[in-house]
Write a protein that holds these residues in place. Structure first.
Motif, PDB file in Angstrom:
ATOM      1  N   GLY A  78      -0.014  15.711   1.324  1.00  0.00           N
ATOM      2  CA  GLY A  78      -1.068  15.002   2.044  1.00  0.00           C
ATOM      3  C   GLY A  78      -0.754  13.528   2.220  1.00  0.00           C
ATOM      4  N   ALA A  79      -0.246  12.909   1.162  1.00  0.00           N
ATOM      5  CA  ALA A  79       0.101  11.488   1.239  1.00  0.00           C
ATOM      6  C   ALA A  79       1.273  11.269   2.193  1.00  0.00           C
ATOM      7  N   CYS A  80       2.237  12.174   2.166  1.00  0.00           N
ATOM      8  CA  CYS A  80       3.375  12.043   3.089  1.00  0.00           C
ATOM      9  C   CYS A  80       2.919  12.190   4.539  1.00  0.00           C
ATOM     10  N   ALA A  81       2.027  13.137   4.801  1.00  0.00           N
ATOM     11  CA  ALA A  81       1.505  13.313   6.160  1.00  0.00           C
ATOM     12  C   ALA A  81       0.737  12.073   6.607  1.00  0.00           C
ATOM     13  N   ALA A  82      -0.093  11.534   5.715  1.00  0.00           N
ATOM     14  CA  ALA A  82      -0.847  10.325   6.052  1.00  0.00           C
ATOM     15  C   ALA A  82       0.091   9.142   6.267  1.00  0.00           C
ATOM     16  N   ALA A  83       1.124   9.034   5.429  1.00  0.00           N
ATOM     17  CA  ALA A  83       2.082   7.937   5.568  1.00  0.00           C
ATOM     18  C   ALA A  83       2.801   8.012   6.914  1.00  0.00           C
ATOM     19  N   VAL A  84       3.192   9.211   7.314  1.00  0.00           N
ATOM     20  CA  VAL A  84       3.856   9.377   8.612  1.00  0.00           C
ATOM     21  C   VAL A  84       2.891   9.014   9.745  1.00  0.00           C
ATOM     22  N   ALA A  85       1.649   9.476   9.640  1.00  0.00           N
ATOM     23  CA  ALA A  85       0.662   9.169  10.685  1.00  0.00           C
ATOM     24  C   ALA A  85       0.428   7.663  10.806  1.00  0.00           C
ATOM     25  N   ILE A  86       0.259   6.991   9.683  1.00  0.00           N
ATOM     26  CA  ILE A  86       0.036   5.544   9.710  1.00  0.00           C
ATOM     27  C   ILE A  86       1.288   4.824  10.225  1.00  0.00           C
ATOM     28  N   ALA A  87       2.459   5.301   9.827  1.00  0.00           N
ATOM     29  CA  ALA A  87       3.706   4.691  10.308  1.00  0.00           C
ATOM     30  C   ALA A  87       3.840   4.849  11.821  1.00  0.00           C
ATOM     31  N   VAL A  88       3.508   6.024  12.338  1.00  0.00           N
ATOM     32  CA  VAL A  88       3.607   6.256  13.785  1.00  0.00           C
ATOM     33  C   VAL A  88       2.633   5.347  14.540  1.00  0.00           C
ATOM     34  N   VAL A  89       1.398   5.274  14.067  1.00  0.00           N
ATOM     35  CA  VAL A  89       0.413   4.412  14.729  1.00  0.00           C
ATOM     36  C   VAL A  89       0.866   2.950  14.660  1.00  0.00           C
ATOM     37  N   THR A  90       1.374   2.538  13.506  1.00  0.00           N
ATOM     38  CA  THR A  90       1.857   1.163  13.356  1.00  0.00           C
ATOM     39  C   THR A  90       3.023   0.894  14.312  1.00  0.00           C
ATOM     40  N   ALA A  91       3.933   1.850  14.430  1.00  0.00           N
ATOM     41  CA  ALA A  91       5.074   1.686  15.345  1.00  0.00           C
ATOM     42  C   ALA A  91       4.596   1.579  16.788  1.00  0.00           C
ATOM     43  N   LEU A  92       3.614   2.380  17.158  1.00  0.00           N
ATOM     44  CA  LEU A  92       3.104   2.346  18.531  1.00  0.00           C
ATOM     45  C   LEU A  92       2.375   1.039  18.829  1.00  0.00           C
ATOM     46  N   VAL A  93       1.611   0.556  17.871  1.00  0.00           N
ATOM     47  CA  VAL A  93       0.825  -0.660  18.094  1.00  0.00           C
ATOM     48  C   VAL A  93       1.684  -1.919  18.002  1.00  0.00           C
ATOM     49  N   PHE A  94       2.540  -2.002  16.983  1.00  0.00           N
ATOM     50  CA  PHE A  94       3.288  -3.235  16.728  1.00  0.00           C
ATOM     51  C   PHE A  94       4.740  -3.181  17.190  1.00  0.00           C
ATOM     52  N   ARG A  95       5.217  -1.999  17.570  1.00  0.00           N
ATOM     53  CA  ARG A  95       6.548  -1.816  18.143  1.00  0.00           C
ATOM     54  C   ARG A  95       7.694  -2.345  17.272  1.00  0.00           C
ATOM     55  N   ARG A  96       7.534  -2.153  15.960  1.00  0.00           N
ATOM     56  CA  ARG A  96       8.603  -2.551  15.035  1.00  0.00           C
ATOM     57  C   ARG A  96       8.711  -1.505  13.944  1.00  0.00           C
ATOM     58  N   ILE A  97       9.884  -0.905  13.829  1.00  0.00           N
ATOM     59  CA  ILE A  97      10.110   0.166  12.867  1.00  0.00           C
ATOM     60  C   ILE A  97       9.943  -0.326  11.432  1.00  0.00           C
ATOM     61  N   GLY A  98      10.412  -1.522  11.134  1.00  0.00           N
ATOM     62  CA  GLY A  98      10.283  -2.060   9.780  1.00  0.00           C
ATOM     63  C   GLY A  98       8.827  -2.177   9.347  1.00  0.00           C
ATOM     64  N   LEU A  99       7.978  -2.635  10.244  1.00  0.00           N
ATOM     65  CA  LEU A  99       6.551  -2.732   9.935  1.00  0.00           C
ATOM     66  C   LEU A  99       5.948  -1.348   9.750  1.00  0.00           C
ATOM     67  N   ALA A 100       6.387  -0.401  10.576  1.00  0.00           N
ATOM     68  CA  ALA A 100       5.883   0.972  10.468  1.00  0.00           C
ATOM     69  C   ALA A 100       6.269   1.575   9.119  1.00  0.00           C
ATOM     70  N   LEU A 101       7.514   1.373   8.712  1.00  0.00           N
ATOM     71  CA  LEU A 101       7.947   1.889   7.412  1.00  0.00           C
ATOM     72  C   LEU A 101       7.165   1.239   6.277  1.00  0.00           C
ATOM     73  N   GLY A 102       6.933  -0.058   6.381  1.00  0.00           N
ATOM     74  CA  GLY A 102       6.163  -0.760   5.361  1.00  0.00           C
ATOM     75  C   GLY A 102       4.742  -0.236   5.245  1.00  0.00           C
ATOM     76  N   ALA A 103       4.088   0.003   6.379  1.00  0.00           N
ATOM     77  CA  ALA A 103       2.726   0.537   6.356  1.00  0.00           C
ATOM     78  C   ALA A 103       2.711   1.942   5.760  1.00  0.00           C
ATOM     79  N   GLY A 104       3.702   2.752   6.099  1.00  0.00           N
ATOM     80  CA  GLY A 104       3.801   4.085   5.514  1.00  0.00           C
ATOM     81  C   GLY A 104       4.024   4.033   4.009  1.00  0.00           C
ATOM     82  N   LEU A 105       4.851   3.099   3.569  1.00  0.00           N
ATOM     83  CA  LEU A 105       5.083   2.942   2.128  1.00  0.00           C
ATOM     84  C   LEU A 105       3.824   2.492   1.394  1.00  0.00           C
ATOM     85  N   LEU A 106       3.002   1.686   2.056  1.00  0.00           N
ATOM     86  CA  LEU A 106       1.731   1.304   1.427  1.00  0.00           C
ATOM     87  C   LEU A 106       0.857   2.521   1.180  1.00  0.00           C
TER      88      LEU A 106
END
Length: 167
Positions: free
Chosen positions: A55-83
């Motif tokens: 469940g946490a991995c699925a949520a992390a991927v979802a948040i990372a994808v949304v972050t990547a779409l909104v902020f257009r930076r993979i590093g930020l997306a990975l960071g949000a997923g790690l949070l």
């Protein structure tokens, strides 16, 4: 471990500065918010899995994808997923949770020993706020407020661990 989750988000700001603080705080408590949403709307069927590894991995991927779409930076997306993942990792210290639905229960369950939980949370708060305060773009007035934030977070944590009427 809400104060600890928030402290992790504050510390992560040092590396994830382009993300708004609200985004970092949201990512750090997403599994709990997801849990509440699943309880309010049972037909979504998400409740039992919010604090499991899948469940946490699925949520992390979802948040990372949304972050990547909104902020257009993979590093930020990975960071949000790690949070998001940090939330469940921290909860395995403070609670006992299943690894997967109907799976084995794991965790140190420090909630059962309030002083140990408080020490863990206090350490997390100290590290998170130290990282936050050392963020290169943080302005001087904000740095002065870090001590007040620390006192407030520790007070909330003390109330959580020891209550108001434990005298």
């Amino acid at each position: 471990m809400y104060m600890g989750h928030y402290a992790i988000a504050l510390g992560a700001r040092r590396w994830l500065r382009p993300l708004p603080m609200a985004w970092l705080l949201f990512a750090s408590i997403e599994p709990d918010l997801h849990d509440v949403l699943g309880s309010l709307v049972p037909s979504l069927g998400i409740g039992p899995d919010t604090h499991t590894l899948p469940g946490a991995c699925a949520a992390a991927v979802a948040i990372a994808v949304v972050t990547a779409l909104v902020f257009r930076r993979i590093g930020l997306a990975l960071g949000a997923g790690l949070l998001v993942l940090s939330h469940v990792a921290a909860d395995y210290l403070t609670s006992r949770l299943p690894l997967w639905r109907h799976g084995p229960m794991v965790g140190l369950h420090l909630y059962a020993t309030p002083w140990a939980d408080f020490l863990l949370e206090a350490g997390t708060i100290a590290i998170g706020l130290a990282l936050y305060a050392s963020s290169p773009d943080l302005r001087r007035p904000a740095r002065r407020g870090v001590a007040a934030i620390a006192v407030l977070m520790l007070a909330f944590q003390a109330v959580w661990n020891f209550g108001l009427g434990s005298g």
